[in-house]
Design a protein around this motif. Sequence first.
Motif, PDB file in Angstrom:
ATOM      1  N   ASN A 303       0.872  -1.177   0.000  1.00 32.37           N
ATOM      2  CA  ASN A 303       0.000   0.000   0.000  1.00 32.37           C
ATOM      3  C   ASN A 303       0.909   1.226   0.000  1.00 32.37           C
ATOM      4  O   ASN A 303       2.119   1.081  -0.092  1.00 32.37           O
ATOM      5  CB  ASN A 303      -0.932  -0.022   1.214  1.00 32.37           C
ATOM      6  CG  ASN A 303      -1.906  -1.179   1.198  1.00 32.37           C
ATOM      7  OD1 ASN A 303      -1.803  -2.076   2.022  1.00 32.37           O
ATOM      8  ND2 ASN A 303      -2.833  -1.186   0.256  1.00 32.37           N
TER       9      ASN A 303
ATOM     10  N   HIS B  39      -7.994  11.251   5.576  1.00 33.37           N
ATOM     11  CA  HIS B  39      -6.561  10.998   5.434  1.00 33.37           C
ATOM     12  C   HIS B  39      -6.012  11.956   4.382  1.00 33.37           C
ATOM     13  O   HIS B  39      -6.536  12.036   3.277  1.00 33.37           O
ATOM     14  CB  HIS B  39      -6.319   9.541   5.024  1.00 33.37           C
ATOM     15  CG  HIS B  39      -4.952   9.052   5.376  1.00 33.37           C
ATOM     16  ND1 HIS B  39      -3.800   9.739   5.052  1.00 33.37           N
ATOM     17  CD2 HIS B  39      -4.550   7.947   6.061  1.00 33.37           C
ATOM     18  CE1 HIS B  39      -2.743   9.067   5.505  1.00 33.37           C
ATOM     19  NE2 HIS B  39      -3.172   7.988   6.126  1.00 33.37           N
ATOM     20  N   THR B  61      -6.156  12.773   9.367  1.00 34.83           N
ATOM     21  CA  THR B  61      -5.348  11.566   9.501  1.00 34.83           C
ATOM     22  C   THR B  61      -4.095  11.728   8.649  1.00 34.83           C
ATOM     23  O   THR B  61      -4.178  12.224   7.521  1.00 34.83           O
ATOM     24  CB  THR B  61      -6.132  10.333   9.013  1.00 34.83           C
ATOM     25  OG1 THR B  61      -7.366  10.254   9.744  1.00 34.83           O
ATOM     26  CG2 THR B  61      -5.329   9.058   9.217  1.00 34.83           C
ATOM     27  N   ALA B  81      -1.873   7.308  11.494  1.00 38.60           N
ATOM     28  CA  ALA B  81      -2.415   5.949  11.309  1.00 38.60           C
ATOM     29  C   ALA B  81      -1.324   5.013  10.798  1.00 38.60           C
ATOM     30  O   ALA B  81      -1.522   4.266   9.827  1.00 38.60           O
ATOM     31  CB  ALA B  81      -3.601   5.988  10.346  1.00 38.60           C
ATOM     32  N   GLU B 131      -4.682  -0.786  16.882  1.00 32.66           N
ATOM     33  CA  GLU B 131      -5.174  -1.251  15.587  1.00 32.66           C
ATOM     34  C   GLU B 131      -5.411  -2.750  15.614  1.00 32.66           C
ATOM     35  O   GLU B 131      -4.600  -3.504  16.143  1.00 32.66           O
ATOM     36  CB  GLU B 131      -4.186  -0.913  14.467  1.00 32.66           C
ATOM     37  CG  GLU B 131      -4.703  -1.318  13.085  1.00 32.66           C
ATOM     38  CD  GLU B 131      -3.780  -0.933  11.941  1.00 32.66           C
ATOM     39  OE1 GLU B 131      -2.635  -0.521  12.213  1.00 32.66           O
ATOM     40  OE2 GLU B 131      -4.216  -1.047  10.778  1.00 32.66           O
ATOM     41  N   TYR B 168      -8.606  -0.842   9.409  1.00 36.29           N
ATOM     42  CA  TYR B 168      -8.634  -0.425   8.011  1.00 36.29           C
ATOM     43  C   TYR B 168      -9.200  -1.572   7.170  1.00 36.29           C
ATOM     44  O   TYR B 168      -8.554  -2.605   7.001  1.00 36.29           O
ATOM     45  CB  TYR B 168      -7.230  -0.059   7.527  1.00 36.29           C
ATOM     46  CG  TYR B 168      -7.165   0.224   6.041  1.00 36.29           C
ATOM     47  CD1 TYR B 168      -7.893   1.273   5.489  1.00 36.29           C
ATOM     48  CD2 TYR B 168      -6.392  -0.563   5.189  1.00 36.29           C
ATOM     49  CE1 TYR B 168      -7.847   1.534   4.124  1.00 36.29           C
ATOM     50  CE2 TYR B 168      -6.335  -0.309   3.823  1.00 36.29           C
ATOM     51  CZ  TYR B 168      -7.065   0.745   3.300  1.00 36.29           C
ATOM     52  OH  TYR B 168      -7.013   0.993   1.953  1.00 36.29           O
ATOM     53  N   GLY B 170      -9.325  -2.537   4.210  1.00 34.49           N
ATOM     54  CA  GLY B 170      -8.804  -2.463   2.839  1.00 34.49           C
ATOM     55  C   GLY B 170      -9.084  -3.704   2.016  1.00 34.49           C
ATOM     56  O   GLY B 170      -8.829  -3.715   0.808  1.00 34.49           O
ATOM     57  N   GLY B 209     -12.431   3.914  11.743  1.00 31.75           N
ATOM     58  CA  GLY B 209     -12.391   3.011  10.599  1.00 31.75           C
ATOM     59  C   GLY B 209     -12.643   3.754   9.306  1.00 31.75           C
ATOM     60  O   GLY B 209     -12.519   4.969   9.234  1.00 31.75           O
ATOM     61  N   SER B 211     -12.765   3.477   4.818  1.00 30.08           N
ATOM     62  CA  SER B 211     -11.926   3.647   3.628  1.00 30.08           C
ATOM     63  C   SER B 211     -12.882   4.237   2.597  1.00 30.08           C
ATOM     64  O   SER B 211     -14.096   4.239   2.811  1.00 30.08           O
ATOM     65  CB  SER B 211     -11.409   2.292   3.160  1.00 30.08           C
ATOM     66  OG  SER B 211     -12.509   1.496   2.708  1.00 30.08           O
ATOM     67  N   SER B 218     -20.315   2.815   5.978  1.00 25.50           N
ATOM     68  CA  SER B 218     -19.726   2.883   7.326  1.00 25.50           C
ATOM     69  C   SER B 218     -20.792   2.816   8.413  1.00 25.50           C
ATOM     70  O   SER B 218     -20.541   2.290   9.508  1.00 25.50           O
ATOM     71  CB  SER B 218     -18.917   4.173   7.481  1.00 25.50           C
ATOM     72  OG  SER B 218     -17.886   4.235   6.514  1.00 25.50           O
ATOM     73  N   ARG B 228     -12.086   7.601   8.232  1.00 25.60           N
ATOM     74  CA  ARG B 228     -10.841   8.234   7.792  1.00 25.60           C
ATOM     75  C   ARG B 228     -10.718   8.384   6.279  1.00 25.60           C
ATOM     76  O   ARG B 228      -9.686   8.847   5.789  1.00 25.60           O
ATOM     77  CB  ARG B 228      -9.637   7.439   8.307  1.00 25.60           C
ATOM     78  CG  ARG B 228      -9.547   7.306   9.809  1.00 25.60           C
ATOM     79  CD  ARG B 228      -8.199   6.752  10.232  1.00 25.60           C
ATOM     80  NE  ARG B 228      -7.874   5.495   9.536  1.00 25.60           N
ATOM     81  CZ  ARG B 228      -8.307   4.299   9.938  1.00 25.60           C
ATOM     82  NH1 ARG B 228      -9.079   4.188  11.011  1.00 25.60           N
ATOM     83  NH2 ARG B 228      -7.975   3.218   9.266  1.00 25.60           N
ATOM     84  N   SER B 229     -11.720   8.008   5.540  1.00 27.45           N
ATOM     85  CA  SER B 229     -11.601   7.946   4.076  1.00 27.45           C
ATOM     86  C   SER B 229     -11.014   9.241   3.501  1.00 27.45           C
ATOM     87  O   SER B 229     -11.496  10.329   3.794  1.00 27.45           O
ATOM     88  CB  SER B 229     -12.971   7.684   3.451  1.00 27.45           C
ATOM     89  OG  SER B 229     -13.868   8.701   3.827  1.00 27.45           O
TER      90      SER B 229
END
Lengths: 391, 391
Positions: A303, B39, B61, B81, B131, B168, B170, B209, B211, B218, B228-229
């Motif tokens: 990432n 972020h 973030t 993060a 985390e 996260y 992802g 959390g 993305s 969410s 945090r997207s």
Amino acid sequence: MELAGVETPVGVVDLARARKNVERAIAYCRAHGMAWRPHVKTHKSLEMARLQLELGATGLTVATAHEAEVMSAVTGDLLLAHPPASAAKVDRLCALPRSVDLKVGLDSIAVLRPLARSAAEAGRTFGILVEFDAGLGRTGVVDPAAAVRVAEEAASLPGVRFDGLMFYPGHIRIRRSRQAGRLARLSERIAAFVAELGRAGLPPRVVSGGSTPTLWDSHLLPGVTEVRSGTCIYNDRDIVGMGAAAPEDVAYTVLATVISNSVPGTAVVDAGSKALSKETLGSGAPGYGVLFDRPQVTVKAINEEHGILDLSGTAWRPAVGDQVRLVPNHVCVSVNLHDHLWGIEGADSAARPVWLEGRGRLRVPGAEDVRVAERFHARAPCAARRSTSKW
Amino acid sequence: MELAGVETPVGVVDLARARKNVERAIAYCRAHGMAWRPHVKTHKSLEMARLQLELGATGLTVATAHEAEVMSAVTGDLLLAHPPASAAKVDRLCALPRSVDLKVGLDSIAVLRPLARSAAEAGRTFGILVEFDAGLGRTGVVDPAAAVRVAEEAASLPGVRFDGLMFYPGHIRIRRSRQAGRLARLSERIAAFVAELGRAGLPPRVVSGGSTPTLWDSHLLPGVTEVRSGTCIYNDRDIVGMGAAAPEDVAYTVLATVISNSVPGTAVVDAGSKALSKETLGSGAPGYGVLFDRPQVTVKAINEEHGILDLSGTAWRPAVGDQVRLVPNHVCVSVNLHDHLWGIEGADSAARPVWLEGRGRLRVPGAEDVRVAERFHARAPCAARRSTSKW
């Protein structure tokens, strides 16, 4: 500065290996009567350019106006191997120091005419290399008649001078032992373009070719006068994998720190796609890089600021905080991601900054701007020196 | 400055679309009682960070110490993060302005202890988000008992404060209509970690959390307090392809110039892997980007300074010198490749620079360094203004 104290991720150059790689390329080209005009896209560094020139490179190849502006500080013999197809780029080329004899590779009259007009207005003359498509299917005229048309236009216009031909054999990326057929076809193609220009009364004085994958076979290509291979100063996982360099020729790695080992069978480092890049290998081999001293450990996923090491092939289990060195798949795009590199003479030597003055695209009209840039970049080692180990 | 006069390749931000994207994310989070802590890795820009905060983001973030240093100029509420696993990084965090209440996401006592010790020595307190691995298999503790161990350590050490959990998702990158199963499993996982911490007497005050692929779902994840997207401010081909944004939500493109059309069926632009990046799509769709106004045209192959457009699906044949706008596969890594962006209010508006103060990793200890950096970066628009069209 010890590497153990520097902040990661950051690119590291083994200066002794880089020097050996440069010496090897020059020795090969000299042995076969060819000039070496390395492409600076790989190192982006005035220091590395000076090294190449001091050891025998006859000039440099650049891809951007910024690279041309920066490299004009160390040589007057530059080839822009990229068609300048906008007024903004042409203006910058015309503003290069008078000491620069700029050659430009292009494949169309549409690029040639405005370039010649601007050069003539600026009272200068650019050399022209007509690019032909060697088989990659990217840039370059596809038939000799088209090459003659561009060459004749170049020979007739003020502001430009027809110098010869340029090609990029980027389609040949396999082990040398299996290149015979492709090299033979490329040889025939080069000969056809040279012959057609000769018949038109415009024999090429320069035939510029070469890539790092084909570097050591360049003497098999008839008529090639200069080789532009740039990646060979550092090499990478891709170049080693295709057999064009040995593991001990890898002079660039990315220093990273283990930030997590919570997930069994993996360790996560702070070098991600913004330090290594996320390029896959043409060979299909998985992963985005390998550990320098444990090549069986690959970066299996990536990432932006995370690289996930696959530990399934090793009993090695790194601790959080451990530093590792990674060999990227493609060195040129990794170097381009860093503010500066750290140079070392060997594994245990002190590190010093290697600047990357050729990074970015901003105009560098004068020395004043370079000083400003250096003041900006010079913050890095000071910052690093301020950190004291608490581990 | 008109886009027609700027040098390419360069990233372009549609400021009106970016503002709409920010407003939409904030409206969604507010409607569901969650905070938005975007972020900054996507935009790397103080201007875009100010926009997010003015419109309602509760904080930011960051992934690097440099991003934290730069963004401390616009907010005192930062979440790092990314586990700071070296003394060099920890030193920079401890040197952040006192106005910054820094939260740190981490998954190990190995990272927590030296961080807490340094923070205590510096007379400050960092919030800690433990985390947990949501299923990606990257960073994060894998079982609730491990989360409790790190949380208890955080609660017991001077220099740190246990705030809650971070994850996260992802691994969830498919169309929303097909996410139900994965979302249900993730919901159970979140609930398990929250419950275990509650039993240990450490109920999480924060569950961070989110993305961009999962942004609009969410609210289906119980207990999430902040999202945090970051990518959602610009979006890209990947995000549109997975259905998390519409084509009209794409606010970032790379402006490029056609440099060659010699090879039939293709056109070559000056945006390559050093402008778009060479990331492939997780969906398996081919190419490295698409034309903004002709999405059936893909960038089928890419080198460092060349992008090859596949014209097989269109009758459109661009001329050499034409400008095109490309939508990259992954916007965050493309933005990171540019010295600065050009901001426009609409297709025909004048362009002005959008600075990327968060790019790079150099230490920014004080305002003086920022001024030096700005003097360096400020060359770009001046240079562009100097070029006059000859075409």
